[in-house]
Design a protein around this motif. Structure first.
Motif, PDB file in Angstrom:
ATOM      1  N   LEU A 143      -7.641  -4.627  -0.853  1.00  0.00           N
ATOM      2  CA  LEU A 143      -7.354  -5.287  -1.959  1.00  0.00           C
ATOM      3  C   LEU A 143      -6.313  -6.301  -2.184  1.00  0.00           C
ATOM      4  O   LEU A 143      -6.727  -7.176  -2.493  1.00  0.00           O
ATOM      5  CB  LEU A 143      -6.976  -4.096  -3.109  1.00  0.00           C
ATOM      6  N   PHE A 144      -5.106  -5.799  -1.598  1.00  0.00           N
ATOM      7  CA  PHE A 144      -3.945  -6.794  -1.576  1.00  0.00           C
ATOM      8  C   PHE A 144      -4.165  -7.932  -0.863  1.00  0.00           C
ATOM      9  O   PHE A 144      -3.844  -9.132  -1.160  1.00  0.00           O
ATOM     10  CB  PHE A 144      -2.645  -5.818  -1.146  1.00  0.00           C
TER      11      PHE A 144
ATOM     12  N   SER B 208       0.788  -1.229   0.159  1.00  0.00           N
ATOM     13  CA  SER B 208      -0.077  -0.055   0.073  1.00  0.00           C
ATOM     14  C   SER B 208       0.936   1.481  -0.069  1.00  0.00           C
ATOM     15  O   SER B 208       0.562   2.213  -0.481  1.00  0.00           O
ATOM     16  CB  SER B 208      -0.943  -0.037   1.089  1.00  0.00           C
TER      17      SER B 208
ATOM     18  N   GLY C   5      -7.847   0.947   1.714  1.00  0.00           N
ATOM     19  CA  GLY C   5      -8.397   0.308   0.760  1.00  0.00           C
ATOM     20  C   GLY C   5      -7.582  -0.577  -0.077  1.00  0.00           C
ATOM     21  O   GLY C   5      -8.065  -1.728  -0.652  1.00  0.00           O
ATOM     22  N   PHE C   6      -6.259  -0.008  -0.214  1.00  0.00           N
ATOM     23  CA  PHE C   6      -5.343  -0.769  -0.778  1.00  0.00           C
ATOM     24  C   PHE C   6      -4.973  -2.088  -0.086  1.00  0.00           C
ATOM     25  O   PHE C   6      -4.745  -3.158  -0.544  1.00  0.00           O
ATOM     26  CB  PHE C   6      -4.078  -0.263  -1.085  1.00  0.00           C
TER      27      PHE C   6
ATOM     28  N   TYR D  15      -6.365   6.312   1.141  1.00  0.00           N
ATOM     29  CA  TYR D  15      -6.909   5.433   0.338  1.00  0.00           C
ATOM     30  C   TYR D  15      -5.887   4.054   0.915  1.00  0.00           C
ATOM     31  O   TYR D  15      -6.020   2.829   0.218  1.00  0.00           O
ATOM     32  CB  TYR D  15      -6.681   5.402  -0.934  1.00  0.00           C
TER      33      TYR D  15
ATOM     34  N   LEU E 237      -7.077  -9.335  -0.268  1.00  0.00           N
ATOM     35  CA  LEU E 237      -8.023 -10.449  -0.796  1.00  0.00           C
ATOM     36  C   LEU E 237      -7.289 -10.967  -1.819  1.00  0.00           C
ATOM     37  O   LEU E 237      -7.457 -12.370  -1.855  1.00  0.00           O
ATOM     38  CB  LEU E 237      -9.014  -9.455  -1.316  1.00  0.00           C
ATOM     39  N   VAL E 238      -6.507 -10.397  -2.789  1.00  0.00           N
ATOM     40  CA  VAL E 238      -5.737 -11.083  -3.682  1.00  0.00           C
ATOM     41  C   VAL E 238      -4.976 -12.345  -3.173  1.00  0.00           C
ATOM     42  O   VAL E 238      -5.073 -13.416  -3.688  1.00  0.00           O
ATOM     43  CB  VAL E 238      -4.956 -10.009  -4.513  1.00  0.00           C
TER      44      VAL E 238
END
Length: 610
Positions: free
Chosen positions: A218-219, A199, A214-215, A211, A221-222
């Motif tokens: 996202l990371f 991030s 948010g990152f 943000y 989850l991936v």
């Protein structure tokens, strides 16, 4: 230990025959042959609503059933606790889906991460261009010796947890427990660290800090989704990540040679100018220069973290006898090409006193010497490309952290050191609860928005800062003990599918280097570079040492085990072998080596190194 406890895990079941009755697997135990269950053919059939027109289960039914536990492992009640542990780790129900391609790229590019792309900048700043090369070369010889020793053991015993098991099996249960817990802690804290690092890396393009979470989401989850695809999903993702990292480093080497020779838009011929001005080492006195070189060793060790991954993955390799040795040999080229050559060029392109080398964090891409070298010589566009690769490297390390930590937890459970739930392995070969546990711990990454984020992560990292050194030291001692056990029991290396080319002397050399690095790290911890001695810096640099000591002594007291190491004459060197028929194996190996000896020199040379 209860001999019937398998915690729902175990791919190898001691059976005479397997019969099916109403979709269930029934096992009859008569002798000690091991077999692998075809899980897909044993998934329960479900209701008619969950079947296709042909009578087969639907994809949804198969998906749901894949999370069910493996059939329990049947254990001979006459076995000792040590034999039970060896059998369980040798027959853990992990899917053997790693090909030679996967292991090769894991060996070459798997450990290339922020230690090389960003950490090398700190090493250049504290050790100078010469210190950078010296530190990585010395540590590189140790890593090569470690991978060769590990490769020899992993081909003979491709067991669950691999090197986590070897320390317990060949050295001492307490030593194995302490080093394995520390290794687990390292990978446990690496996941949130790398997610936050990813991030922060995005901020290179001016992304607003608000943000960050948010990152992080996202990371996280991936990475979690990749690991829920099982070992094949992890391996394919790492194959792509490694390929990108390898291409980037090779491209930088070519660019670095061009820039050093004066082929860049600005700067002209550089050559070895920065080795003379400001100098090859940092500091006006020999003492300061020596301390600078000592500081490089630990940074170099961090950059090599993950090199032991090929041993951990051996249990999930389809053909460890062929793929593990080939992958182990690639480490020499990774050390030479990707580390030594690229860092030599870094020392030629950037002076150690460049102020941009002082980044705000260990994941600050602007402090990457690779980015600085490109920007300094007037090349536009490429820094962003390198930053994308740094982002991929950070995600790759986080991805590997889940894989390695979950397998370590599962292995520790098989050894009886953790609750049984950690040994839950589903029908797709995923250590499900362990993956969930590590993934949940990764949510700590959301403290990135906290004002105390720096202090939290500094102390998390301190918990296992020397973990890799303990792990590698355990591998060396395990290899030495294994060779001593072979000799003590009248056995020879002719029964080993892969023999380390540097033998037991390589393990002795590697252990000696690790001992020196511990001393060097203690020296730097007591007298930090640029700061007066203080307790905070000392414990952040050396906290993992007393933690390992506490776990070691605690296990000794818990198990009332007062032996320092096992007698080589009593070490079990047979349980867990992939090939059971030693005489047939010796004959096959003798034939293979005779065929190789008859080949031309250049083919034998290639086989030795590749």
């Amino acid at each position: 230990m209860d001999s019937g406890s398998g915690s729902g895990s175990g791919s190898g079941v001691t059976v005479a025959d397997v019969t099916k009755e109403k979709g269930n697997v029934t096992t009859n135990v008569e002798h000690k042959d091991t077999y692998s269950i075809d899980i897909d053919s044993n998934i329960e059939q479900g209701s008619s609503a969950e079947k296709t027109s042909s009578g087969k289960p639907t994809r949804w039914r198969n998906f749901v059933d894949s999370f069910k536990p493996m059939p329990p492992m049947v254990i001979d009640p006459n076995w000792t606790e040590e034999q039970i542990i060896a059998h369980r780790t040798a027959n853990a129900p992990l899917k053997q889906e790693l090909s030679g391609r996967h292991l090769t790229f894991l060996a070459i590019g798997g450990a290339i991460g922020t230690g090389l792309f960003i950490g090398s900048g700190t090493a250049l700043r504290t050790g100078g261009a010469a210190g950078l090369v010296i530190g990585w070369c010395i540590m590189g010889t140790m890593i090569y010796a470690m991978v060769m020793s590990l490769g020899e053991l992993a081909v003979v015993f491709p067991v669950s947890g691999s090197f986590n098991t070897y320390a317990t099996r060949f050295v001492d249960e307490s030593f194995g427990f302490a080093t394995n817990i520390n290794y687990m802690l390292q990978n446990l804290v690496v996941l949130p660290l790398e997610i936050v690092g990813a991030s922060l890396t995005v901020q290179y393009w001016g992304t607003d800090k608000k943000y960050n979470d948010g990152f992080v989401a996202l990371f996280w989850l991936v990475i979690v989704i990749i690991n829920f695809f099982g070992v094949r999903g992890y391996a394919e993702a790492e194959f792509i990540f490694s390929f990108i990292k390898i291409i980037t480093v090779l491209g930088f080497i070519i660019l670095g040679i061009v820039l050093t020779c004066g082929g860049g838009p600005v700067g002209g011929y550089i050559g070895g100018h920065y080795w003379h001005d400001p100098g090859a080492f940092v500091g006006p006195t020999v003492g300061q220069q020596f301390k600078g070189v000592c500081s490089v060793f630990v940074t170099a060790a961090f950059s090599f973290s993950g090199s032991e991954l090929i041993g951990l993955a051996s249990a999930e390799s389809a053909e460890p006898r062929k793929s593990v040795p080939a992958a182990a040999k690639q480490v020499f080229w990774r050390i030479t090409l990707f580390y030594v050559i690229s860092l030599t060029l870094i020392g030629c392109l950037i002076p150690y006193n460049d102020p941009r080398l002082i980044g705000s964090s260990s994941d600050d891409a602007t402090a990457s010497p690779f980015v600085i070298a490109i920007v300094s010589h007037g090349i536009k566009g490429l820094p962003s490309v390198v930053n994308v690769v740094i982002l991929i490297a950070v995600l790759s390390v986080g991805n590997s952290a889940i894989y390695m930590c979950s397998r370590t937890l599962s292995s520790l459970c098989e050894q009886g050191s953790l609750p049984k739930i950690f040994g839950y392995i589903d029908r797709k070969g995923r250590p499900l609860f362990s993956i969930c546990f590590v993934s949940t711990f990764g949510l700590i990454a959301f403290v990135a928005e906290s004002d105390k984020e720096g202090a939290v992560f500094n102390w998390l990292m301190a918990l296992s800062g020397l973990s890799s050194l303990f792990t590698w030291g355990g591998i060396f001692v395990s290899h030495i003990q294994f060779r001593k056990a072979l000799a003590a029991q009248g056995r020879g290396t002719d029964e080993l599918p892969f023999i380390s080319p540097i033998g037991i002397w390589g393990s002795l050399w590697g252990f000696f280097i690790i001992f020196l690095v511990f001393i060097a790290q203690f020296y730097v911890a007591v007298a930090p570079i640029g700061d007066p001695p203080n307790a905070s810096d000392f414990f952040q640099a050396y906290l993992s040492f007393p933690i390992v000591l506490v776990f070691y002594i605690g296990h000794k007291i818990w198990k009332k085990n007062w032996k320092l190491y096992k007698d080589p004459k009593t070490i079990d060197i047979d349980t867990g072998r992939r090939e059971d028929d030693l005489e047939l194996l010796k004959q096959e190996l003798a034939e293979e080596r005779a065929i190789l000896a008859a080949k031309p020199f250049y083919k034998r040379f290639y086989h030795f190194w590749c």
